[in-house]
Design an enzyme around this catalytic site. Structure first.
Site, PDB file in Angstrom:
ATOM      1  N   THR A  23      95.217  -2.454 -74.130  1.00 48.18           N
ATOM      2  CA  THR A  23      95.955  -3.484 -74.861  1.00 48.18           C
ATOM      3  C   THR A  23      97.459  -3.360 -74.631  1.00 48.18           C
ATOM      4  OG1 THR A  23      95.839  -1.975 -76.718  1.00 48.18           O
ATOM      5  CG2 THR A  23      94.276  -3.805 -76.726  1.00 48.18           C
ATOM      6  N   SER A 102      98.202  14.251 -69.734  1.00 49.33           N
ATOM      7  CA  SER A 102      98.975  15.388 -69.241  1.00 49.33           C
ATOM      8  C   SER A 102     100.265  14.897 -68.577  1.00 49.33           C
ATOM      9  CB  SER A 102      98.144  16.192 -68.240  1.00 49.33           C
ATOM     10  OG  SER A 102      97.593  15.345 -67.246  1.00 49.33           O
ATOM     11  N   SER A 103     100.228  13.729 -67.956  1.00 46.81           N
ATOM     12  CA  SER A 103     101.439  13.249 -67.266  1.00 46.81           C
ATOM     13  C   SER A 103     102.509  12.846 -68.275  1.00 46.81           C
ATOM     14  CB  SER A 103     101.111  12.100 -66.311  1.00 46.81           C
ATOM     15  OG  SER A 103     100.425  11.079 -66.979  1.00 46.81           O
ATOM     16  N   GLU A 138     106.879   6.903 -64.407  1.00 50.11           N
ATOM     17  CA  GLU A 138     105.481   6.825 -63.984  1.00 50.11           C
ATOM     18  C   GLU A 138     105.216   5.553 -63.169  1.00 50.11           C
ATOM     19  OE1 GLU A 138     101.290   7.643 -66.243  1.00 50.11           O
ATOM     20  OE2 GLU A 138     103.094   8.704 -66.799  1.00 50.11           O
ATOM     21  N   ASP A 150     101.160   6.036 -73.903  1.00 55.98           N
ATOM     22  CA  ASP A 150     101.087   7.501 -73.871  1.00 55.98           C
ATOM     23  C   ASP A 150     102.444   8.130 -74.189  1.00 55.98           C
ATOM     24  OD1 ASP A 150      98.632   6.718 -72.863  1.00 55.98           O
ATOM     25  OD2 ASP A 150      99.163   7.181 -70.792  1.00 55.98           O
TER      26      ASP A 150
HETATM   27  C1  GLA Z   1      96.065   4.850 -69.668  1.00 58.00           C
HETATM   28  C2  GLA Z   1      97.493   4.302 -69.590  1.00 58.00           C
HETATM   29  C3  GLA Z   1      97.901   3.660 -70.912  1.00 58.00           C
HETATM   30  C4  GLA Z   1      96.855   2.667 -71.391  1.00 58.00           C
HETATM   31  C5  GLA Z   1      95.462   3.284 -71.330  1.00 58.00           C
HETATM   32  C6  GLA Z   1      94.395   2.287 -71.672  1.00 58.00           C
HETATM   33  O1  GLA Z   1      96.008   5.912 -70.564  1.00 58.00           O
HETATM   34  O2  GLA Z   1      98.386   5.341 -69.284  1.00 58.00           O
HETATM   35  O3  GLA Z   1      99.162   3.050 -70.768  1.00 58.00           O
HETATM   36  O4  GLA Z   1      96.928   1.477 -70.659  1.00 58.00           O
HETATM   37  O5  GLA Z   1      95.177   3.825 -70.063  1.00 58.00           O
HETATM   38  O6  GLA Z   1      94.499   1.914 -72.993  1.00 58.00           O
END
Ligand code: GLA
Length: 341
Positions: A23, A102-103, A138, A150
């Site tokens: 999302t 982890s990243s 990233e 994340d």
């Molecule tokens: C990965 C991406 C996030 C997100 C999820 C799915 O973790 O790093 O930004 O898009 O997938 O929700």
């Protein structure tokens, strides 16, 4: 005599997403939380402008992680910070590539340590700025087209809280802490790592393909996004009301939508979810980008061991390697640990 060069140590956590998957890059809602597994970065300024890095984790020959670090420093410089050359030492308890970000933990640990080195206070605005810089590291430097959830979870997570993120806010992602008193409710959050590894830094991979499909407005993919946003809203209500069975049901519905409409699950994730629910969990779903990685299961604390054993047995029956389980709870976001000389 030379005075000792100042070193700054910072830590930044990995994350688990409770609900709200795929999302973030669709202007939607998600509800991740920072976990206690974390990456620690020690930065020491150098007299020249080089970046030198060492990691206790790095497999020999694997240099991808170095590009994340270079990207973070480049983005902080682009934001106007005067970042000197650095010696950077890294250590991590977040399993690499295992769906626990982890990243993001790596990026945010480096960014937080640099903020500490420059004496920049980690207020909410700075945390937001760092999350943005780390996301661009990233997307623009490593080529992993991730959506920003994340890094926000790692920078803005809070002890005992999930973080509701609304990517539709015109002022940038709006974040609201949501108390998540699972332990007090006699519950546990069990993360099960299937051991199936994925890479987001693959322009031809499934993650990038899903993004393109969403941009192109593919109805089945967008149906997942719309229903998932509704589930996040309902999940926040369920948590506020202490309706844990309802939260569990929403998690399981999220998994079905990711499996059937968004098509990012794999048999190992499906089996972990079905087995956990069959063994008495309140709900379970894949968490993260999919194509491998982890599930998250909401279960009564005194049933967590039964669920783990049931999943292990189901995997063994198919001849699959044992998954790795972690009990997780919402912990603090990134922090400077020491600025000792
Ligand atoms: C990965 C991406 C996030 C997100 C999820 C799915 O973790 O790093 O930004 O898009 O997938 O929700």
């Amino acid at each position: 005599m030379h005075s000792p060069r100042p070193a700054v140590v910072a830590r930044a956590p990995g994350r688990v997403n409770l609900i709200g998957e795929h999302t973030d890059y669709n202007g939607g809602l998600c509800l991740p939380f920072a976990i206690r597994l974390a990456t620690t970065a020690t930065v020491t300024p150098r007299a020249d402008d080089q970046l030198r890095m060492t990691s206790t984790e790095a497999a020999s020959g694997d240099t991808l992680w170095q590009r994340y670090v270079v990207g973070v420093v480049a983005e902080l410089r682009a934001a106007g910070w005067t970042v000197p050359g650095l010696d950077i030492g890294l250590a991590s308890t977040v399993p690499l590539g295992g769906g626990l970000s982890s990243s993001a933990a790596l990026e945010c640990a480096v960014a937080t340590a640099v903020a500490g080195l420059l004496g920049i206070p980690l207020d909410a605005d700075t945390r937001r700025l760092l999350a943005g810089a780390c996301r661009r590291a990233e997307t623009d430097h490593v080529g992993a087209p991730t959506g920003g959830m994340d890094q926000l979870a790692s920078m803005l997570g809070a002890e005992g809280h999930a973080l509701l993120v609304d990517f539709a806010d015109p002022g940038g992602p709006a974040t609201t802490p949501v108390p998540l008193p699972v332990t007090a409710a006699g519950l546990a959050l069990l993360v099960t790592d299937t051991g199936v590894r994925h890479s987001l830094a693959d322009g031809d991979g499934g993650y990038a393909q899903r993004r393109r499909e969403c941009e192109a407005g593919e109805p089945r993919r967008l149906r997942h996004v719309t229903t998932e946003n509704d589930r996040v809203r309902a999940a926040v209500e369920a948590i506020d009301d202490g309706e844990w069975d309802r939260l569990g049901a929403l998690m399981t519905a999220s998994h079905a939508s990711l499996r059937d409409d968004f098509e990012v699950s794999v048999p190992q994730l499906d089996l972990a979810v079905e087995t956990a629910n069959g063994a008495g969990a309140l709900g379970s779903r894949m968490t993260g980008g999919g194509f491998g990685g982890c599930t998250i299961t909401l279960v009564a604390a005194d049933r967590a061991a039964v669920v783990r054993e049931a999943v292990d047995a189901a995997y063994a029956e198919r001849g699959w390697a044992n998954p790795v389980h972690h009990l997780v709870e919402p912990g603090p976001g990134a922090e400077v640990l020491s600025t000792a000389g």
